[in-house]
Design an enzyme around this catalytic site. Structure first.
Site, PDB file in Angstrom:
ATOM      1  N   ASP A  22       0.791  -1.210   0.069  1.00 55.18           N
ATOM      2  CA  ASP A  22       0.173  -0.077   0.127  1.00 55.18           C
ATOM      3  C   ASP A  22       0.926   1.234   0.044  1.00 55.18           C
ATOM      4  OD1 ASP A  22      -2.021   2.130   0.436  1.00 55.18           O
ATOM      5  OD2 ASP A  22      -1.901   1.669   2.604  1.00 55.18           O
ATOM      6  N   ASN A  24      -0.526   4.413  -0.277  1.00 58.43           N
ATOM      7  CA  ASN A  24      -1.196   5.733   0.277  1.00 58.43           C
ATOM      8  C   ASN A  24      -2.048   5.770   1.630  1.00 58.43           C
ATOM      9  OD1 ASN A  24      -3.315   4.340  -0.134  1.00 58.43           O
ATOM     10  ND2 ASN A  24      -4.190   5.416  -2.049  1.00 58.43           N
ATOM     11  N   ASP A  26      -4.263   3.766   2.967  1.00 58.18           N
ATOM     12  CA  ASP A  26      -5.733   3.462   2.884  1.00 58.18           C
ATOM     13  C   ASP A  26      -5.841   1.955   3.209  1.00 58.18           C
ATOM     14  OD1 ASP A  26      -5.101   1.975   0.475  1.00 58.18           O
ATOM     15  OD2 ASP A  26      -6.729   3.173  -0.646  1.00 58.18           O
ATOM     16  N   ASP A  30      -1.717  -1.201  -3.821  1.00 57.59           N
ATOM     17  CA  ASP A  30      -2.028  -0.554  -5.041  1.00 57.59           C
ATOM     18  C   ASP A  30      -0.879  -0.367  -6.238  1.00 57.59           C
ATOM     19  OD1 ASP A  30      -0.127   1.493  -3.801  1.00 57.59           O
ATOM     20  OD2 ASP A  30      -1.819   2.413  -2.919  1.00 57.59           O
ATOM     21  N   ASP A  99      -4.475 -10.778 -15.771  1.00 56.99           N
ATOM     22  CA  ASP A  99      -5.594 -11.810 -15.586  1.00 56.99           C
ATOM     23  C   ASP A  99      -6.680 -11.597 -16.390  1.00 56.99           C
ATOM     24  OD1 ASP A  99      -6.534 -14.083 -14.141  1.00 56.99           O
ATOM     25  OD2 ASP A  99      -5.582 -13.334 -12.471  1.00 56.99           O
ATOM     26  N   ASP A 201      -8.236 -16.955 -16.862  1.00 60.21           N
ATOM     27  CA  ASP A 201      -9.222 -17.474 -15.663  1.00 60.21           C
ATOM     28  C   ASP A 201     -10.016 -18.275 -16.185  1.00 60.21           C
ATOM     29  OD1 ASP A 201      -9.891 -17.191 -12.813  1.00 60.21           O
ATOM     30  OD2 ASP A 201     -11.685 -16.431 -13.841  1.00 60.21           O
ATOM     31  N   GLU A 258      -5.904 -21.345 -16.947  1.00 62.24           N
ATOM     32  CA  GLU A 258      -6.457 -21.994 -15.563  1.00 62.24           C
ATOM     33  C   GLU A 258      -7.462 -22.886 -16.022  1.00 62.24           C
ATOM     34  OE1 GLU A 258      -8.423 -20.994 -11.441  1.00 62.24           O
ATOM     35  OE2 GLU A 258      -9.153 -20.034 -13.167  1.00 62.24           O
ATOM     36  N   HIS A 333      -3.492 -17.530  -5.382  1.00 65.18           N
ATOM     37  CA  HIS A 333      -4.285 -16.548  -4.659  1.00 65.18           C
ATOM     38  C   HIS A 333      -5.582 -17.424  -4.342  1.00 65.18           C
ATOM     39  CE1 HIS A 333      -5.647 -16.594  -8.887  1.00 65.18           C
ATOM     40  NE2 HIS A 333      -6.869 -16.248  -8.243  1.00 65.18           N
ATOM     41  N   ASP A 334      -5.646 -18.663  -4.894  1.00 61.68           N
ATOM     42  CA  ASP A 334      -6.722 -19.551  -4.439  1.00 61.68           C
ATOM     43  C   ASP A 334      -6.465 -20.684  -3.543  1.00 61.68           C
ATOM     44  OD1 ASP A 334      -8.712 -17.983  -6.223  1.00 61.68           O
ATOM     45  OD2 ASP A 334      -8.306 -19.538  -7.985  1.00 61.68           O
TER      46      ASP A 334
END
Length: 557
Positions: A22, A24, A26, A30, A99, A201, A258, A333-334
């Site tokens: 990150d 900034n 929040d 990003d 992706d 994907d 995938e 990520h899965d």
């Protein structure tokens, strides 16, 4: 020696932008955060970055529900930020792939909104709508995230739209040539911009069984898994060939499919010389930890290293038989973190084990991928309640577990073990309260099993997991061994203990031996160690026998 292609030389690093860095405050990663860490990735030795979705999205499925394919989601930055990222990666000799999510869109996409607003518009045929005489769902298919694949259309009694995943992810109608043309134009727009290719994907879901008939239920809910009618269906080849010819081929793009469920006999069509994709992921053992990959709330599986070896070497043999390269992978990520998944006893979830697993997969024949945090040995978290989870799949599997009669404690244990959130916690850059990821409050709670696991703690340590990954990447790219690891054959060595994964990489007169003990007992393997190339701990050798301590790996000539 296999004739190599440019992408055979790549080492790919997957960035999950929301959780990488990150910039900034929040609490959300990003594009500027990624830019700030490019030197780290360059030093690691990676040559290509795969970015999980950065497109505009309501984030029901964390970006895999896209509302605008040609705009950056504001929480990640702007198109100017992306252009800067592209320029900065190119300056460092690193490529970017994005992706490609074209099986479905978000229900907030303008196409779908126009389809709902006007059933006579061209966009209505961009999606799959069905109207039934009795007002009930068109069939009994169950979505991958649970529940019916059909959701009622507001203000149109008896009309439903189709979705393989969440109701907020309506399925695109690939039977419509106009829709396909829109998709191809979008893909080529990004390729013109300068990306190197795509991770594609859910691509085996594009074709459905057009009889739309109900089938025998496979659960207490009276539904049947949609995969039986909506994955790898006859006719999908026409879509995939056209997709390739209209987009990827025109730009020499690199693509990873995938492609769950591709049968062995179809492998050449997918990744052979004229295959639809450059490569597909080797998912052969990715879900070895659960009883049912589609309904993982059913709990953990009893698997052995022998099972893992059978899956791994079968996949390697099949790829070699069609002279193709798989994308070799431990995490994404899965999936939960591999150190927690493949090492069941917490006392053995150590840097030594992380290095052993790294050796096992990284030196296979294929294109290796590293998922963010894998290179420092990140582990699963342990959450105390479902309120701490974000992942839509985890929430749905918890509900299905409770509905199936599991206790809340059992359901939570299954989610803790398999949740996709395990891989989505912020990257651990240092040992501070917010791990160097943000100056604000992280969007997802930091992992709670992270002592000694961070880039800052490992980057200058000779015996760290991070240093070992750097050594693996350097070994694959080393002039002496490059051709062997990239283009050489792989031969399984079977006369070893069940807990030992053993294979040789062979090219001409050169052979490199890889031996990995994935058990908690010391094992011995026959071998004359002429030239030690890499090991993850001090090695014992005597009388042509190599002794492997628990979770020890050795690479030698």
């Amino acid at each position: 020696m296999t004739q190599t292609k440019w992408w055979h030389n790549e080492v790919i690093y997957q960035v999950y932008p929301r959780s990488f860095q990150d910039s900034n405050g929040d609490g959300i990663g990003d594009l500027q955060g990624i830019i700030s860490r490019l030197d780290y990735l360059q030093d690691l030795g990676v040559t290509m970055i795969w970015l999980s979705p950065i497109f505009k999205s309501p984030m029901v499925d964390m970006g895999y529900d896209i509302s605008d394919y040609q705009d950056i989601d504001p929480q990640f930055g702007t198109m100017a930020d992306f252009d800067e990222l592209l320029a900065e990666t190119k300056r460092r000799g690193i490529k970017i792939i994005l992706d490609l999510v074209v099986n479905h869109t978000s229900d907030q996409h303008d196409w779908f909104q126009q389809a709902l607003a006007d059933p006579t518009s061209k966009y209505h045929d961009y999606y799959i709508f069905k109207t039934t005489a009795d007002g009930k769902e068109p069939n009994n298919w169950r979505g991958i995230f649970g529940g019916s694949t059909w959701t009622a259309v507001p203000n149109e009694p008896g009309t439903y739209f189709f979705h393989t995943f969440a109701p907020e992810q309506p399925e695109l109608n690939w039977e419509n040539p106009a829709l396909r043309r829109e998709i191809y134009d979008m893909i080529n727009w990004w390729l013109e911009k300068g990306i190197a290719g795509w991770r594609v994907d859910a691509i085996t879901h594009l074709k459905k069984d057009l009889d739309w008939a109900s089938i025998e239920a496979d659960g207490d809910d009276g539904l049947a898994n949609v995969i039986k009618k909506g994955q790898n269906r006859p006719g999908i080849d026409d879509f995939l060939l056209e997709l390739k010819q209209e987009t990827f081929d025109k730009y020499g793009a690199f693509t990873i499919g995938e492609a769950y469920g591709v049968p062995d006999e179809d492998l050449a069509k997918y990744i052979g010389d004229d295959g639809y994709f450059s490569t597909i992921f080797d998912f052969s053992y990715m879900n070895i930890d659960v009883r049912d990959v589609n309904d993982w709330y059913l709990g953990q599986a009893n698997w052995t290293t022998a099972d893992l070896k059978r899956a791994l070497f079968h996949a390697q043999d099949q790829a070699l038989s069609v002279d193709a390269y798989l994308a070799t992978v431990l995490e994404n990520h899965d999936q939960p973190r591999v150190l927690s998944k493949l090492v069941s006893d917490p006392q053995w979830q150590t840097p030594q084990a992380a290095k052993a697993l790294a050796t096992m997969y990284f030196l296979l024949r294929g294109v290796p991928l590293i998922y963010q945090g894998q290179e420092i040995g990140m582990k699963n978290f342990h959450r105390q309640s479902m309120a701490e989870f974000n992942d839509v799949s985890s929430l749905d599997n918890y509900r299905m577990a409770i509905a199936a009669g599991f206790s809340e404690e059992q359901a939570l244990a299954s989610v803790n073990a398999k949740s996709r959130d395990n891989a989505r916690v912020p990257m651990q850059w240092d040992d501070s309260q917010t791990v160097g990821f943000t100056t604000g409050t992280p969007w997802l709670k930091i992992g709670d099993d992270r002592a000694g696991i961070s880039v800052a703690e490992e980057i200058n340590a000779d015996d760290s997991t991070l240093t070992f990954y750097r050594d693996l990447v350097a070994l694959r790219q080393n002039e002496r061994f490059h051709d062997l690891f990239v283009a050489g054959d792989l031969i399984e060595v079977s006369d070893v203990a069940d807990d030992v994964v053993a294979f040789d990489r062979v090219l001409g007169d050169e052979t490199v031996h890889v031996r990995v003990n994935l058990g908690t007992q010391t094992q011995s393997v026959a071998g004359t160690l002429t030239d030690l190339i890499l090991t993850n701990s001090e090695l014992t050798v005597s009388d042509d026998v190599i002794t492997l301590a628990p979770y020890q790996a050795v690479v030698y000539r």
